[in-house]
Motif scaffolding. Structure first.
Motif, mmCIF file in Angstrom:
data_model
loop_
_atom_site.group_PDB
_atom_site.id
_atom_site.type_symbol
_atom_site.label_atom_id
_atom_site.label_comp_id
_atom_site.label_asym_id
_atom_site.label_seq_id
_atom_site.Cartn_x
_atom_site.Cartn_y
_atom_site.Cartn_z
ATOM 1 N N ALA A 476 0.773 7.997 62.952
ATOM 2 C CA ALA A 476 2.040 9.116 61.902
ATOM 3 C C ALA A 476 2.727 8.413 61.300
ATOM 4 C CB ALA A 476 1.940 10.916 62.325
ATOM 5 N N LEU A 477 2.619 7.467 60.001
ATOM 6 C CA LEU A 477 3.880 6.874 59.339
ATOM 7 C C LEU A 477 4.091 7.861 58.336
ATOM 8 C CD1 LEU A 477 1.613 3.501 58.961
ATOM 9 C CD2 LEU A 477 3.032 4.186 60.596
ATOM 10 N N ALA A 478 6.220 7.782 58.636
ATOM 11 C CA ALA A 478 6.872 8.198 57.323
ATOM 12 C C ALA A 478 6.494 7.451 55.951
ATOM 13 C CB ALA A 478 8.474 8.144 57.941
ATOM 14 N N THR A 479 7.679 8.017 54.724
ATOM 15 C CA THR A 479 7.214 6.805 53.540
ATOM 16 C C THR A 479 7.084 5.264 53.514
ATOM 17 O OG1 THR A 479 8.312 8.880 52.773
ATOM 18 C CG2 THR A 479 8.226 6.886 51.707
ATOM 19 N N GLU A 480 8.322 5.471 54.087
ATOM 20 C CA GLU A 480 8.873 3.364 53.964
ATOM 21 C C GLU A 480 7.162 2.990 55.009
ATOM 22 O OE1 GLU A 480 10.772 1.642 52.043
ATOM 23 O OE2 GLU A 480 10.890 4.121 51.135
ATOM 24 N N PRO A 481 6.993 3.335 56.323
ATOM 25 C CA PRO A 481 6.221 2.197 56.823
ATOM 26 C C PRO A 481 4.679 2.267 55.879
ATOM 27 C CG PRO A 481 7.347 4.242 58.285
ATOM 28 C CD PRO A 481 7.741 3.992 57.484
ATOM 29 N N SER A 482 4.266 3.917 55.843
ATOM 30 C CA SER A 482 2.966 4.090 55.135
ATOM 31 C C SER A 482 2.706 2.714 53.726
ATOM 32 C CB SER A 482 3.198 5.248 54.806
ATOM 33 O OG SER A 482 2.931 5.963 55.677
#
Length: 539
Positions: A476-482
Motif C-alpha cells: 500500500a502506497l500513499a500519494t507521493e510514492p504512488s
C-alpha cells in the motif's frame, strides 16, 4: 359508509403516489451514471469475432456516453468538473486513435458495449486491429456507415463493396480525422453490431473465426472459467505474453517465461477508485500460497505509526533467493533489492534477507520499521550479518524490556575538535511473540499509534476478496510514492498522451497484492494461476 369511502379514497391516493414515486425512482436509476458499475462480468456478443489467440482484447461493458457523468458524480465536489472533462478527453482520445470522432460520429447511436482486439501477424494473416461497436437501434449503425463512407468518398477514398461469408464488407483507403490515407474496412452484423478493422484482411480474419466455436473467445472454456472467478467488472482485458510486455509494461522476467499462457483482467470503477482483478495463467503449478496469513494479521494489528508505504510479504528470504524461479519472486526480487539499495538500509537488508516470513515493512518519516515473528529470523543470524558489516551489538535499558541496538562508531568534528560517536543503525524490541526492528528509536515508539496506520491498512483491506484469505504479497502506497511508481510505468505515459493532459495530480493512493490463486482442489503443488489485484484511488 362515508368514512369507509373516504378511507378507500385516501388509500387509493397513497397507492397512486407510491406507484408514481417508484416509477420515477426506477426511471432515474436506469438513467443514473452510477448504473454503469457493479455489473456481472460476461463476454459480449462481439467476442464471437475475437480470435482466442488475439494478442490483446479489451471489452468495455459499460455505456461510454455516461462515463464522464459517472466520473463527475463520484468525484469530490471541488474536482467534479475537472473529473468530467478529463474522462471525456480520455474517452474521445481513445476513439480518435481509431480515427473516429466520438461526439460527432458515435455519441447519438453507440450502445453500451465496445470491443477492441489487436491481432498479431500469423503465417499469411496480417497484423491489425478490429473495433466492434453496438448500436442502440437498427438504424444508428446504418446511418453512421452511410455518413462515414460518404465523407471519406468525397475525400477521395476508392471504395470496394463486396460480400464475405454472407456479410456486406466495405473497404478502402481514406484520410481519417486529418491523417494520411490508411486502409480501413467495415461490416455490419445483424444491423446492430458494427465491425471496423484496420484492413480488409484483418476483418475477414475476424469473420472467419466467428464460424467456429473453437476459434473465438465465446467458445473459450478457460476464459469463461476465469470470468466466473473474477465475478464483476465494467471492462474485460485479455493479453498474451507479447502484449503483456509491449502494452501493459510487464517485466520481461514474467512475460518471457516459457510457461506463461496469458492474462485475463477485470476493471471495475468503485467510487473514486479503479479496481483491477487479474489472473495470470501458467502451464505449471506455482506452489502453495504459504501458511503465514494468521501471523500476518497479528503483525498488522500490532503495527502503527504514519507510513508512506506498507508492505506485507509472506516469505521475503525466498523472494530474494537467486535460486527461486517462482513468478512472484522474479517479479518482486528486483524491486526489493532496488528499494533496499536506495534506502541504504543495511540493517533492513539483513532482516529481510534472512526472514522466512511473514514480514511487515513500514516506511515513514522516522525511517523503516520491520515486524517479524519471534526468532524468525533468528537473532544470532541477524547479529552475525550485522557484525560482518561493522556494527556492534549492545543492550539499551528502556521502560519495560531492554532494547537490543546495533551501532557504528563514526568520526565527528565539533568546534574544531574530532570525536567518536555511536550512530544507531538498528534497534530491536521484542514483545508478545513478535520482533520489531527499527531504523530509529522513534520508529519503535510511534508504532503504538495504531490509528495513524489506518489509511494504509484500509488500502490492503480493500484488496481482499470476501470469504477468501489475503494474497501472499501486499503493498500500500500513499500519494507521493504512488505517483512516483506510476511515472515509471510505460503504459501510464500512453494513457496520459491519449487524455491529452497529465493525470498524476488526481492520483491519491495505489495498492497492490499478488500471490498464487487459492483454488479449491489445487493440491499441494498449488494453482497454476497467479492472482493480481490493484486499486488506484483518485481525489
Amino acid at each position: 359508509m362515508k368514512a369507509r369511502s373516504f378511507l378507500l379514497a385516501v388509500a387509493a391516493a397513497v397507492l397512486v403516489l407510491l406507484t408514481t414515486a417508484l416509477g420515477l425512482w426506477w426511471a432515474m436509476a436506469q438513467q443514473s451514471p452510477l448504473k454503469i458499475v457493479g455489473q456481472a462480468l460476461v463476454l459480449p456478443r462481439a467476442a464471437r469475432f475475437v480470435p482466442k489467440d488475439a494478442s490483446l482484447s479489451l471489452h468495455w461493458l459499460s455505456d461510454p456516453v455516461r462515463m464522464p457523468a459517472y466520473a463527475q458524480a463520484v468525484a469530490p465536489v471541488s474536482r467534479r468538473r475537472q473529473a468530467r472533462d478529463s474522462t471525456q478527453q480520455l474517452r474521445d482520445g481513445a476513439f480518435a486513435l481509431a480515427g473516429l470522432d466520438f461526439v460527432g460520429e458515435l455519441a447519438d447511436w453507440i450502445g453500451p458495449q465496445v470491443s477492441l482486439s489487436l491481432l498479431a501477424p500469423v503465417a499469411d494473416a496480417p497484423a491489425g486491429w478490429v473495433l466492434a461497436l453496438t448500436s442502440l437501434d437498427q438504424d444508428g449503425a446504418k446511418r453512421f456507415l452511410q455518413r462515414f463512407w460518404q465523407t471519406r468518398s468525397l475525400a477521395g477514398t476508392d471504395l470496394q463493396i463486396s460480400r464475405y461469408r454472407g456479410m456486406g464488407v466495405i473497404s478502402g483507403r481514406g484520410a481519417l480525422l486529418g491523417r494520411d490515407p490508411q486502409p480501413i474496412a467495415t461490416a455490419l452484423i445483424d444491423d446492430d453490431l458494427l465491425l471496423i478493422a484496420s484492413s480488409r484482411g484483418v476483418l475477414e480474419q475476424s469473420l472467419d473465426v466467428s464460424q467456429l466455436d473453437a476459434l473465438h473467445q465465446l467458445g473459450d472454456l478457460a476464459l469463461e472459467a476465469d470470468l466466473k472467478q473474477l465475478g464483476r467488472g465494467a471492462a474485460l482485458l485479455t493479453a498474451d505474453p507479447a502484449a503483456m510486455a509491449t502494452w501493459l509494461g510487464m517485466p520481461s522476467s514474467i512475460s518471457d517465461r516459457d510457461d506463461l499462457v496469458g492474462l485475463v483482467a477485470a476493471l471495475d470503477p468503485k467510487g473514486t477508485a479503479l479496481n483491477l482483478d487479474a489472473v495470470l495463467r501458467f502451464r505449471q503449478p506455482l506452489g502453495s500460497a504459504g501458511n503465514g496469513i494468521t501471523l500476518s494479521h497479528s503483525l498488522m494489528r500490532s503495527a502503527g505509526g504514519s507510513a508512506s508505504a506498507l508492505a506485507v510479504l509472506s516469505d521475503p528470504a525466498a523472494l530474494l533467493s537467486p535460486q527461486s524461479d517462482a513468478p512472484v519472486a522474479q517479479w518482486l526480487a528486483p524491486v526489493l533489492k532496488e528499494t533496499l539499495q536506495t534506502l541504504g538500509a543495511e540493517g533492513a537488508s539483513a532482516v529481510v534477507g534472512l526472514d522466512a516470513g511473514p514480514l511487515l515493512w513500514e516506511q515513514g518519516e522516522e525511517g523503516w520499521l520491520l515486524g517479524t515473528s519471534s526468532d524468525q529470523p533468528g537473532l544470532e543470524a541477524v547479529d552475525a550479518d550485522l557484525q560482518a558489516k561493522g556494527l556492534v551489538r549492545s543492550a539499551l535499558p528502556s521502560e519495560g524490556s531492554a532494547l537490543e541496538v546495533w551501532t557504528r562508531l563514526a568520526r565527528q568534528r565539533q568546534r574544531g575538535e574530532a570525536s567518536l560517536q555511536a550512530q544507531l543503525a538498528v534497534a530491536l524490541e521484542r514483545e508478545s511473540g513478535q520482533d520489531w526492528w527499527g531504523q530509529t528509536l522513534d520508529a519503535l515508539t510511534t508504532r503504538q499509534d495504531h490509528a495513524a496506520l489506518e489509511p494504509r491498512l484500509d488500502q490492503l483491506r480493500a484488496l481482499q476478496d470476501e470469504g477468501a484469505a489475503p494474497l501472499a504479497q501486499q503493498l500500500a502506497l500513499a500519494t507521493e510514492p504512488s505517483r512516483a511508481q506510476l511515472q515509471k510505468w510505460r503504459p501510464w505515459s500512453l494513457i496520459q498522451s491519449v487524455a491529452g493532459q497529465p493525470l498524476l495530480p488526481a492520483v491519491q493512493e495505489l495498492a497492490l497484492a499478488a500471490g498464487p490463486d487459492q483454488e479449491e482442489g489445487a493440491g499441494q503443488a498449488g494453482s497454476n494461476r497467479l492472482r493480481l489485484r490493484a486499486q488506484l484511488r483518485f481525489g
